[in-house]
Design an enzyme around this catalytic site. Structure first.
Site, mmCIF file in Angstrom:
data_model
loop_
_atom_site.group_PDB
_atom_site.id
_atom_site.type_symbol
_atom_site.label_atom_id
_atom_site.label_comp_id
_atom_site.label_asym_id
_atom_site.label_seq_id
_atom_site.Cartn_x
_atom_site.Cartn_y
_atom_site.Cartn_z
ATOM 1 N N ASN A 1 4.921 -2.473 -10.564
ATOM 2 C CA ASN A 1 5.076 -1.070 -10.204
ATOM 3 C C ASN A 1 6.424 -0.847 -9.542
ATOM 4 O O ASN A 1 6.958 -1.715 -8.852
ATOM 5 C CB ASN A 1 3.918 -0.591 -9.308
ATOM 6 C CG ASN A 1 4.239 -0.704 -7.832
ATOM 7 O OD1 ASN A 1 4.859 0.205 -7.256
ATOM 8 N ND2 ASN A 1 3.837 -1.803 -7.214
ATOM 9 N N ALA A 2 6.928 0.359 -9.796
ATOM 10 C CA ALA A 2 8.128 0.820 -9.090
ATOM 11 C C ALA A 2 7.845 2.276 -8.726
ATOM 12 O O ALA A 2 8.587 3.180 -9.083
ATOM 13 C CB ALA A 2 9.354 0.687 -9.974
ATOM 14 N N CYS B 1 11.661 -2.970 2.460
ATOM 15 C CA CYS B 1 12.413 -1.799 2.029
ATOM 16 C C CYS B 1 13.862 -1.937 2.482
ATOM 17 O O CYS B 1 14.157 -2.647 3.446
ATOM 18 C CB CYS B 1 11.773 -0.511 2.550
ATOM 19 S SG CYS B 1 11.299 -0.573 4.263
ATOM 20 N N GLY C 1 -3.775 -10.421 -5.026
ATOM 21 C CA GLY C 1 -4.634 -10.851 -6.126
ATOM 22 C C GLY C 1 -6.096 -11.038 -5.785
ATOM 23 O O GLY C 1 -6.841 -11.634 -6.567
#
Ligand code: FMN
Length: 310
Positions: free
Chosen positions: A75-76, A136, A251
């Site tokens: 995902n982005a 980030c 996971g």
């Protein structure tokens, strides 16, 4: 009062976060919690970690921003969210925060901005703890990730600690580093009450026919069952490096997975991508835990925690 063998006390140097069981949700995979209330009783979870909050609303990245991979996803999304004020005023009051700890995951682009967000949330009684996403970029340091440098990670932790003196502080670590234990030690020294690991692994997927990347952002974060071995390794290394509690993420799809994380040293866990496969995953895992413990002959999580014979 009746003894609860699943109860967990995440005891840090300054604060303790009490959970009725070790199963929390992972930020960004469970919305603001409200989206999942038709799939189970939110109050049956150990905790709800809401999607990353920033000072201002963020639209996120251009699409496509998710891609399926073997045993996982990339995902982005780019931390799309409605901003901290909308969360505090509109979402949080609708959550059962008196019955289940609600953890605010926060995201900013400078240590000062992290401090500002922390100060705002420190005043909010419905926020049980803060989880700081240090995966980030620091805009003042040329865009390198806070979480990839022990000094920057410590600076963010110290800023949040100083501005949110009343809240338990969890720092969420990135696996995209040479030594995750070094980063864990630096945030512990800077005032973290607990660490969670791991955030997503940097990856990419390509389409051979179109010769294009599958994500508009080209690279994204890999998550799901394929990252579990990396997450277990990180939790094991971090649990041996610090005194503060470690929350395992990566996971987790079953109660047995939870117990594997406890065995390598986790005190609690967060269920992430599994909620995209089955929206009731976190509820089901929390419910299955007593049976999985019974099958192993384990009476309490304390008995299993960190007992890996390595
Ligand atoms: C779509 C998506 C959005 C995410 N957003 C955040 C976020 O806002 N803040 C954060 O700390 N982690 C975020 N994560 C990382 C997850 O919380 C988790 O650490 C990671 O996905 C590994 O766990 P999993 O394999 O169980 O999903 C996100 C993950 C996904 C898949």
């Amino acid at each position: 009062m009746k003894h609860n063998p699943l109860a967990v006390a995440l005891q840090g140097p300054r604060h303790c976060l009490n959970l009725k069981n070790p199963v929390m949700t992972a930020s960004g995979t469970f919305g603001y919690g409200l989206e999942f209330q038709s799939y189970g009783d939110l109050a049956s979870l150990g905790g709800i970690v809401v999607k990353g909050l920033s000072l201002q609303p963020r639209p996120g990245n251009p699409t496509p921003r998710v891609a399926e991979t073997a045993c996982g996803m990339l995902n982005a999304v780019g931390l799309q969210n409605d901003g901290v004020e909308s969360f505090v005023k509109e979402k949080l009051p609708k959550l059962p925060w008196k019955d289940v700890p609600v953890v605010a995951n926060i995201y900013a682009s400078s240590a000062e901005e992290f401090g500002e967000l922390a100060a705002r949330l420190n005043e909010v009684p419905g926020v049980a703890a803060l989880e700081v996403n240090i995966s980030c970029p620091n805009v003042h340091a040329g865009g390198s990730l806070f979480g990839q440098d022990p000094c920057q990670a410590a600076a963010v932790t110290a800023s949040v600690r100083a501005n949110a003196p009343d809240k338990p502080l969890i720092v969420k670590l990135t696996p995209n580093v040479t030594s995750i234990a070094d980063i864990a030690r630096s945030v512990e020294d800077a005032g973290a009450d607990a660490v969670s690991c791991i955030n997503t692994l940097l990856g990419m997927a390509v389409d051979l026919q179109t010769r294009r990347p599958r994500l508009a952002n080209v690279v994204g974060g890999l998550s799901g069952p394929c990252v579990k071995p990396v997450a277990l390794r990180c939790v094991w290394q971090v649990a041996r490096a610090v005194q503060i509690p470690v929350i395992g993420v990566g996971g987790i799809c079953s109660a047995e997975d939870v117990l594997e994380f406890v065995l390598v040293g986790a005190s609690a866990v967060e269920v992430g991508t599994a909620s995209f496969m089955r929206p009731d995953a976190a509820f089901r895992i929390a419910q299955d835990l007593p049976h999985a413990m019974e099958s192993l002959g384990v009476q309490s999580l304390d008995e299993l925690r960190g007992q890996l014979k390595a």
